[in-house]
Scaffold this motif. Structure first.
Motif, PDB file in Angstrom:
ATOM      1  N   SER A  50       0.824  -1.208   0.000  1.00 58.42           N
ATOM      2  CA  SER A  50       0.000   0.000   0.000  1.00 58.42           C
ATOM      3  C   SER A  50       0.860   1.260   0.000  1.00 58.42           C
ATOM      4  CB  SER A  50      -0.914   0.008   1.220  1.00 58.42           C
ATOM      5  OG  SER A  50      -1.620   1.241   1.297  1.00 58.42           O
TER       6      SER A  50
ATOM      7  N   LEU B 249      -0.560   4.258   0.784  1.00 62.13           N
ATOM      8  CA  LEU B 249      -1.302   5.214   1.599  1.00 62.13           C
ATOM      9  C   LEU B 249      -0.418   5.826   2.694  1.00 62.13           C
ATOM     10  CD1 LEU B 249      -4.070   6.503   2.213  1.00 62.13           C
ATOM     11  CD2 LEU B 249      -4.510   4.558   3.747  1.00 62.13           C
ATOM     12  N   ASN B 250      -0.442   7.151   2.751  1.00 67.45           N
ATOM     13  CA  ASN B 250       0.240   7.947   3.784  1.00 67.45           C
ATOM     14  C   ASN B 250       1.770   7.876   3.732  1.00 67.45           C
ATOM     15  OD1 ASN B 250      -2.203   8.839   4.860  1.00 67.45           O
ATOM     16  ND2 ASN B 250      -2.344   7.094   6.252  1.00 67.45           N
ATOM     17  N   LYS B 251       2.326   7.280   2.716  1.00 68.72           N
ATOM     18  CA  LYS B 251       3.780   7.276   2.581  1.00 68.72           C
ATOM     19  C   LYS B 251       4.244   8.594   1.960  1.00 68.72           C
ATOM     20  CE  LYS B 251       4.549   2.309   2.372  1.00 68.72           C
ATOM     21  NZ  LYS B 251       5.179   1.190   1.628  1.00 68.72           N
ATOM     22  N   LYS B 252       5.487   8.954   2.260  1.00 72.68           N
ATOM     23  CA  LYS B 252       6.031  10.230   1.783  1.00 72.68           C
ATOM     24  C   LYS B 252       7.471  10.054   1.309  1.00 72.68           C
ATOM     25  CE  LYS B 252       5.167  11.917   5.821  1.00 72.68           C
ATOM     26  NZ  LYS B 252       5.130  12.804   7.010  1.00 72.68           N
TER      27      LYS B 252
ATOM     28  N   TYR C  98       3.258  12.107  -1.988  1.00 71.93           N
ATOM     29  CA  TYR C  98       2.448  11.664  -0.848  1.00 71.93           C
ATOM     30  C   TYR C  98       1.388  10.669  -1.324  1.00 71.93           C
ATOM     31  CZ  TYR C  98      -0.528  11.793   3.278  1.00 71.93           C
ATOM     32  OH  TYR C  98      -1.255  11.450   4.389  1.00 71.93           O
ATOM     33  N   GLY C  99       1.251   9.563  -0.596  1.00 70.76           N
ATOM     34  CA  GLY C  99       0.262   8.552  -0.948  1.00 70.76           C
ATOM     35  C   GLY C  99      -1.116   8.881  -0.394  1.00 70.76           C
ATOM     36  N   VAL C 100      -2.098   9.095  -1.272  1.00 70.56           N
ATOM     37  CA  VAL C 100      -3.454   9.469  -0.839  1.00 70.56           C
ATOM     38  C   VAL C 100      -4.406   8.275  -0.835  1.00 70.56           C
ATOM     39  CG1 VAL C 100      -3.218  11.864  -1.556  1.00 70.56           C
ATOM     40  CG2 VAL C 100      -4.045  10.182  -3.196  1.00 70.56           C
TER      41      VAL C 100
ATOM     42  N   VAL D  35      -0.778   8.077  -5.684  1.00 75.15           N
ATOM     43  CA  VAL D  35      -0.003   9.125  -5.016  1.00 75.15           C
ATOM     44  C   VAL D  35      -0.157  10.419  -5.801  1.00 75.15           C
ATOM     45  CG1 VAL D  35       1.691   7.435  -4.209  1.00 75.15           C
ATOM     46  CG2 VAL D  35       2.168   8.746  -6.292  1.00 75.15           C
TER      47      VAL D  35
ATOM     48  N   LYS E 105      12.996   8.213   0.742  1.00 74.12           N
ATOM     49  CA  LYS E 105      11.801   8.037   1.581  1.00 74.12           C
ATOM     50  C   LYS E 105      11.934   8.826   2.879  1.00 74.12           C
ATOM     51  CE  LYS E 105      10.796   3.898   3.166  1.00 74.12           C
ATOM     52  NZ  LYS E 105      10.256   2.514   3.192  1.00 74.12           N
TER      53      LYS E 105
END
Length: 227
Positions: A29, A31-34, A51-53, A58, A226
């Motif tokens: 996933s 999600l929420n990664k930056k 940014y992962g939405v 992303v 990351k």
């Protein structure tokens, strides 16, 4: 330019090595990664924040710039002259990356928009010595010079694909973007001085000749860190 080609080739080799090494095809996933990434390519150099939405989507925003200057890139037969070429392309952009196949997370579809607040090319042709016409000798100042400029400033949609994972599995990876911008309709201006002043009348003809020159292909190498 030679250094840029070597950097591009080396970066592509590293990316393909990464793809071959990624035997684990399971989807992770987004999600929420930056992350942040620095890039180099046909758009020049730049930086982006990612940014992962959604688990497979992303968004990224960034900027790129490419100032180029060169002298004597071509010669005019029968006319001794120097030429100065300049190209300045500066943009800010917002893209979205989507992973369409969860068993191939290294492949992404990319779309978005860039705003080119500067997207201009300029050519100046200047006589390099006096010109003789029969018994008449004309100086460089009397002959004058010609300035040709083309401007694509404005909003440009972007569509492309990207290869290698969006976010590094550890701390760092390299990925590649390939796509194209569709630029605003070019605005042309020709200014002549001295005896070359009459060339200004060719503006409308040149404008018509290059009205469809709006595609700007992009190949970009990204160095991704990351957060």
């Amino acid at each position: 330019m030679k250094l840029f080609r070597c950097t591009l080739i080396l970066s592509l080799i590293l990316v393909f090595q990464q793809l071959r090494a990624q035997n684990d095809s399971s989807f992770v996933s987004l999600l929420n990664k930056k992350s942040v990434q620095l890039n180099v390519g046909t758009q020049g150099i730049g930086a982006e924040f990612i940014y992962g939405v959604l688990p497979e989507l992303v968004v990224r925003g960034g900027l790129n710039f490419i100032p180029i200057k060169a002298n004597d890139v071509f010669k005019i037969s029968g006319f001794n002259s120097t030429s100065n070429v300049a190209a300045d392309f500066y943009n800010i952009h917002a893209f979205a990356d989507y992973v369409p196949f969860k068993n191939a997370a290294w492949f992404r579809m990319v779309g978005g928009f860039s705003y080119f607040f500067k997207a201009k090319g300029n050519l100046r042709v200047i006589p390099s010595d006096d010109y003789k016409y029969g018994d008449l000798v004309l100086t460089e100042d009397q002959i004058g010079y010609v300035d040709l400029s083309v401007d694509w400033k404005g909003l440009a949609p972007y569509l492309g694909v990207a290869f290698a994972h969006t976010f590094p599995r550890k701390k760092f990876n390299i990925n590649v973007d390939v796509g194209t911008h569709y630029l605003s309709k070019p605005q042309v201006k020709i200014v002549g001085t001295g005896l070359l002043e009459g060339n200004s009348s060719q503006t409308s003809q040149l404008q018509n000749n290059i009205k469809d020159y709006r595609w700007l292909p992009t190949v970009q190498i990204n160095f991704n860190f990351k957060l």
